[in-house]
Write an enzyme that holds these catalytic residues in place. Sequence first.
Site, PDB file in Angstrom:
ATOM      1  N   SER A  42     -43.187 -10.245  18.982  1.00  0.00           N
ATOM      2  CA  SER A  42     -44.246  -9.397  18.420  1.00  0.00           C
ATOM      3  C   SER A  42     -45.310  -9.065  19.467  1.00  0.00           C
ATOM      4  O   SER A  42     -45.406  -9.694  20.517  1.00  0.00           O
ATOM      5  CB  SER A  42     -44.904 -10.104  17.238  1.00  0.00           C
ATOM      6  OG  SER A  42     -43.919 -10.502  16.321  1.00  0.00           O
TER       7      SER A  42
HETATM    8  N1  SAM Z   1     -42.451 -14.745  16.029  1.00  0.00           N
HETATM    9  C1  SAM Z   1     -41.388 -14.350  16.920  1.00  0.00           C
HETATM   10  C2  SAM Z   1     -41.814 -14.432  18.373  1.00  0.00           C
HETATM   11  O1  SAM Z   1     -42.939 -14.877  18.647  1.00  0.00           O
HETATM   12  O2  SAM Z   1     -40.985 -14.115  19.220  1.00  0.00           O
HETATM   13  C3  SAM Z   1     -40.895 -12.969  16.601  1.00  0.00           C
HETATM   14  C4  SAM Z   1     -40.120 -12.935  15.338  1.00  0.00           C
HETATM   15  S1  SAM Z   1     -39.122 -11.503  15.156  1.00  0.00           S
HETATM   16  C5  SAM Z   1     -40.320 -10.257  14.843  1.00  0.00           C
HETATM   17  C6  SAM Z   1     -38.407 -11.872  13.566  1.00  0.00           C
HETATM   18  C7  SAM Z   1     -37.363 -12.940  13.623  1.00  0.00           C
HETATM   19  O3  SAM Z   1     -37.033 -13.297  12.284  1.00  0.00           O
HETATM   20  C8  SAM Z   1     -36.055 -12.517  14.291  1.00  0.00           C
HETATM   21  O4  SAM Z   1     -35.744 -13.390  15.338  1.00  0.00           O
HETATM   22  C9  SAM Z   1     -35.043 -12.604  13.156  1.00  0.00           C
HETATM   23  O5  SAM Z   1     -33.742 -12.983  13.579  1.00  0.00           O
HETATM   24  C10 SAM Z   1     -35.672 -13.636  12.253  1.00  0.00           C
HETATM   25  N2  SAM Z   1     -35.226 -13.622  10.852  1.00  0.00           N
HETATM   26  C11 SAM Z   1     -34.974 -12.573  10.043  1.00  0.00           C
HETATM   27  N3  SAM Z   1     -34.599 -12.991   8.820  1.00  0.00           N
HETATM   28  C12 SAM Z   1     -34.610 -14.352   8.855  1.00  0.00           C
HETATM   29  C13 SAM Z   1     -34.321 -15.363   7.906  1.00  0.00           C
HETATM   30  N4  SAM Z   1     -33.945 -15.081   6.649  1.00  0.00           N
HETATM   31  N5  SAM Z   1     -34.429 -16.656   8.284  1.00  0.00           N
HETATM   32  C14 SAM Z   1     -34.803 -16.972   9.546  1.00  0.00           C
HETATM   33  N6  SAM Z   1     -35.092 -16.052  10.504  1.00  0.00           N
HETATM   34  C15 SAM Z   1     -35.006 -14.751  10.161  1.00  0.00           C
END
Ligand code: SAM
Length: 195
Positions: A42
């Site tokens: 993000s």
């Molecule tokens: N906070 C992270 C960082 O600092 O890099 C960025 C997160 S990214 C915007 C969203 C993440 O949520 C992705 O890696 C995606 O694979 C994960 N994601 C999506 N659905 C999910 C779920 N049901 N359970 C766990 N992770 C999930």
Amino acid sequence: MDQRELERFFRSLDRSFFVDENMKKHADLDRPLPIGHGQTISQPSLVLEMTKLLSPEKDSKVLEIGTGSGFQTAILAKMSGEVYTVERIEELMEKAKKRLEALNFTNVNYKTGDGSIGWEEHAPYDRIMVTAAALVLPDELIRQLALGGRMVIPVGPPSLQELKVVSKSDEGDIQVKSAGWVRFVELRGRYGWTK
Ligand code: SAM
């Protein structure tokens, strides 16, 4: 939460450490960057803003959904007691874990799977941070929030979401406030847009 400590740590954290070689030159930009598998790290200013909204304390037990690169996890690990982080993509989780271990964080617990249903085994959590866009407020996460706890979660379609701050009172009453509009990749799984 000590905001000055948060801001100091945030400034000291090298974002280029959390992205692949080809993205390192863009790490100083205040924008999301690709981390593979169609996912993103993000925008740093949003990570800081969401951490302030979550406001973890030094003894807080925090659940994070969407480990991604591990950048937000590092900040949560610094500012709270114990972090439980869930990521659905195994390769992203492995890379994030290596980074966080290299930074000597010993208070992070990792799980690969569907975080939209939380992590029942260690509930309740004082704070829950969701960093992907949910379809609705997941009942499971509200249930796993401790009395007096707080959750920050983007809710809405993949194009634009409302950032919600959910508070659970000491009596168990739920209050939901809006903290503006954001754009996250979609949450998948039971409470996500797609399985
Ligand atoms: N906070 C992270 C960082 O600092 O890099 C960025 C997160 S990214 C915007 C969203 C993440 O949520 C992705 O890696 C995606 O694979 C994960 N994601 C999506 N659905 C999910 C779920 N049901 N359970 C766990 N992770 C999930």
